[in-house]
Design a protein around this motif. Structure first.
Motif, mmCIF file in Angstrom:
data_model
loop_
_atom_site.group_PDB
_atom_site.id
_atom_site.type_symbol
_atom_site.label_atom_id
_atom_site.label_comp_id
_atom_site.label_asym_id
_atom_site.label_seq_id
_atom_site.Cartn_x
_atom_site.Cartn_y
_atom_site.Cartn_z
ATOM 1 N N THR A 1 10.247 6.069 -18.350
ATOM 2 C CA THR A 1 10.098 5.162 -19.488
ATOM 3 C C THR A 1 10.925 5.787 -20.846
ATOM 4 O OG1 THR A 1 8.366 4.395 -21.440
ATOM 5 C CG2 THR A 1 8.005 6.377 -20.247
ATOM 6 N N HIS A 2 11.134 5.331 -21.972
ATOM 7 C CA HIS A 2 11.755 5.583 -23.141
ATOM 8 C C HIS A 2 10.445 5.662 -24.186
ATOM 9 C CE1 HIS A 2 12.245 1.380 -23.574
ATOM 10 N NE2 HIS A 2 12.131 1.550 -24.936
ATOM 11 N N ASP A 3 9.474 5.161 -23.891
ATOM 12 C CA ASP A 3 8.467 5.108 -24.879
ATOM 13 C C ASP A 3 7.241 6.283 -24.777
ATOM 14 O OD1 ASP A 3 6.018 4.253 -26.334
ATOM 15 O OD2 ASP A 3 6.330 2.112 -25.713
ATOM 16 N N VAL A 4 7.331 7.097 -25.832
ATOM 17 C CA VAL A 4 6.398 8.115 -25.579
ATOM 18 C C VAL A 4 4.910 7.892 -25.767
ATOM 19 C CG1 VAL A 4 5.829 10.441 -27.251
ATOM 20 C CG2 VAL A 4 8.213 9.787 -26.864
ATOM 21 N N ASP A 5 4.568 6.694 -26.533
ATOM 22 C CA ASP A 5 3.194 6.326 -26.774
ATOM 23 C C ASP A 5 2.776 6.077 -25.153
ATOM 24 O OD1 ASP A 5 3.380 6.924 -29.097
ATOM 25 O OD2 ASP A 5 2.473 5.241 -30.090
ATOM 26 N N GLU A 6 3.685 5.058 -24.640
ATOM 27 C CA GLU A 6 3.467 4.483 -23.302
ATOM 28 C C GLU A 6 2.998 5.767 -22.253
ATOM 29 O OE1 GLU A 6 5.430 1.005 -21.644
ATOM 30 O OE2 GLU A 6 6.394 2.738 -20.508
ATOM 31 N N GLU A 53 0.752 -1.143 0.045
ATOM 32 C CA GLU A 53 -0.062 -0.107 -0.082
ATOM 33 C C GLU A 53 0.806 1.276 0.058
ATOM 34 O OE1 GLU A 53 -2.605 -0.452 3.305
ATOM 35 O OE2 GLU A 53 -3.736 -2.245 2.544
ATOM 36 N N PRO A 54 1.762 1.552 -0.911
ATOM 37 C CA PRO A 54 2.701 2.678 -1.045
ATOM 38 C C PRO A 54 1.737 3.647 -1.535
ATOM 39 C CG PRO A 54 2.642 1.401 -3.315
ATOM 40 C CD PRO A 54 1.844 0.368 -2.157
ATOM 41 N N GLU A 55 2.324 4.920 -0.788
ATOM 42 C CA GLU A 55 1.879 6.262 -1.128
ATOM 43 C C GLU A 55 2.841 6.781 -2.485
ATOM 44 O OE1 GLU A 55 1.356 9.424 1.957
ATOM 45 O OE2 GLU A 55 2.368 7.821 3.192
ATOM 46 N N LEU A 56 3.805 5.877 -2.674
ATOM 47 C CA LEU A 56 4.680 6.402 -3.863
ATOM 48 C C LEU A 56 4.977 5.189 -4.436
ATOM 49 C CD1 LEU A 56 6.116 8.414 -5.863
ATOM 50 C CD2 LEU A 56 8.098 8.439 -4.134
ATOM 51 N N LEU A 57 4.635 5.019 -5.681
ATOM 52 C CA LEU A 57 5.118 4.063 -6.608
ATOM 53 C C LEU A 57 6.022 4.254 -7.732
ATOM 54 C CD1 LEU A 57 4.749 0.798 -7.428
ATOM 55 C CD2 LEU A 57 2.921 1.583 -8.673
ATOM 56 N N LEU A 58 7.364 3.861 -7.792
ATOM 57 C CA LEU A 58 8.195 4.105 -8.697
ATOM 58 C C LEU A 58 8.361 2.850 -9.730
ATOM 59 C CD1 LEU A 58 10.869 5.636 -6.136
ATOM 60 C CD2 LEU A 58 9.293 6.929 -7.508
ATOM 61 N N LEU A 59 8.293 3.304 -11.140
ATOM 62 C CA LEU A 59 8.365 2.426 -12.019
ATOM 63 C C LEU A 59 9.457 2.750 -12.967
ATOM 64 C CD1 LEU A 59 4.499 2.485 -12.833
ATOM 65 C CD2 LEU A 59 5.720 0.646 -11.473
ATOM 66 N N ASP A 60 10.666 1.775 -12.803
ATOM 67 C CA ASP A 60 11.829 2.020 -14.015
ATOM 68 C C ASP A 60 11.557 1.219 -15.211
ATOM 69 O OD1 ASP A 60 14.299 2.749 -14.806
ATOM 70 O OD2 ASP A 60 15.119 1.774 -13.046
ATOM 71 N N GLU A 61 11.076 1.797 -16.127
ATOM 72 C CA GLU A 61 10.876 0.996 -17.609
ATOM 73 C C GLU A 61 10.365 -0.476 -17.242
ATOM 74 O OE1 GLU A 61 13.659 1.840 -20.480
ATOM 75 O OE2 GLU A 61 14.726 3.301 -19.260
ATOM 76 N N PRO A 62 9.180 -0.735 -16.591
ATOM 77 C CA PRO A 62 8.761 -2.130 -16.036
ATOM 78 C C PRO A 62 8.205 -2.808 -17.133
ATOM 79 C CG PRO A 62 6.945 -0.419 -15.472
ATOM 80 C CD PRO A 62 8.444 0.503 -15.834
ATOM 81 N N PHE A 63 8.067 -2.299 -18.303
ATOM 82 C CA PHE A 63 7.661 -3.216 -19.525
ATOM 83 C C PHE A 63 8.590 -3.416 -20.662
ATOM 84 C CE2 PHE A 63 4.226 0.072 -18.069
ATOM 85 C CZ PHE A 63 3.478 -0.725 -17.156
ATOM 86 N N ALA A 64 9.994 -2.664 -20.497
ATOM 87 C CA ALA A 64 10.780 -2.511 -21.654
ATOM 88 C C ALA A 64 11.169 -4.058 -22.242
ATOM 89 C CB ALA A 64 12.020 -1.923 -21.099
#
Length: 267
Positions: A195-200, A155-166
């Motif tokens: 992310t490096h994905d502009v559409d994403e 139950e985080p107040e802050l979720l950090l996503l580092d290119e999780p779908f790459a």
């Protein structure tokens, strides 16, 4: 935000502080230096509670450095950083413990006796039948869903996503984007997606920032109606602006005076 919770950031780690008012993350004058180069140089960023922010930038621009500082995995050389105590990171690799079954991986950071909580988290990501599976038996998308369940069960107040779908194939990536969007709307953490994905970025975010030369050169709300279709003229117009800010010029456009004439790598 009250001055009582502001303090300078030591080189060792980011400052932990509870969210104040509607703000979950507050960064001011952030500087991080590697050798002679300031990767982050006076960066300013605020993320509201429940807000989804996507961060774009060329390779080496400091995107992951900023995420690591917010996650207390790296220190800063100067500036102020306020982040919630409750925060989690999802990386490009799922980073599951191979010797633990799926449910044990989800509840690994929780006190004993939290199996039911872990099962609910697995149900949310569509893996309720995989609690007893071993990580080695999972597909890439399934393993990343376990990583998401592990992050959200706290139950985080802050979720950090580092290119999780790459590392995922295109179809799985789209499905995972839909899942993350739904989970974040349900749980309402503040989110920073690197992310490096502009559409994403356009598809998921409430706001998009572009990092260049150590600072944010773009900080723009996404004024595109959901569900977001790449064929929507507003989607396409925002994509073109972001690509230009990244130094990548779509066909038929000319580089401006502030942008390089050759495309910048977006990794």
């Amino acid at each position: 935000m009250s001055d009582a919770v502001r303090t300078s950031v030591p080189a060792a780690a980011a400052i932990r502080a509870p969210s104040v008012g509607g703000v979950a993350v507050h960064v001011r004058g952030l500087r991080r230096v590697f050798g002679p180069r300031a990767v982050l140089d006076g960066l300013e960023l605020t993320i509201g509670r429940g807000e989804f922010v996507a961060l774009l930038g060329a390779s080496g621009s400091g995107k992951t450095t900023l995420l690591r500082i917010l996650g207390a995995l790296d220190g800063a050389d100067a500036g102020e950083v306020l982040v919630p105590e409750a925060r989690t990171i999802v990386f490009q690799e799922p980073r599951l413990v191979p010797s633990k079954r799926v449910l044990a991986n989800v509840t690994i950071a929780l006190p004993r006796g939290q199996a039911e909580r872990g099962r609910r988290a697995l149900s949310e990501v569509g893996l309720e039948g995989h609690a007893d599976a071993w990580p080695a038996t999972l597909s890439g998308g399934e393993a990343q869903r376990v990583a998401l369940a592990r992050a959200l069960v706290r139950e985080p107040e802050l979720l950090l996503l580092d290119e999780p779908f790459a590392a995922l194939d295109a179809l799985t990536r789209l499905r995972m984007q839909d899942l993350v969007g739904e989970l974040c709307r349900n749980h309402r953490p503040a989110v920073l997606l690197v992310t490096h994905d502009v559409d994403e970025a356009v598809r998921l975010a409430d706001r998009i920032c572009v990092l260049r030369d150590g600072q944010l050169v773009t900080d723009e709300p996404v004024a595109v109606d959901r569900p977001r279709d790449p064929g929507d003229p507003a989607f396409a117009a925002l994509r073109r602006r972001l690509l230009t800010d990244l130094g990548v010029h779509p066909p038929g456009t000319a580089p401006g005076p502030d942008h390089p004439t050759s495309p910048a790598p977006l990794v």
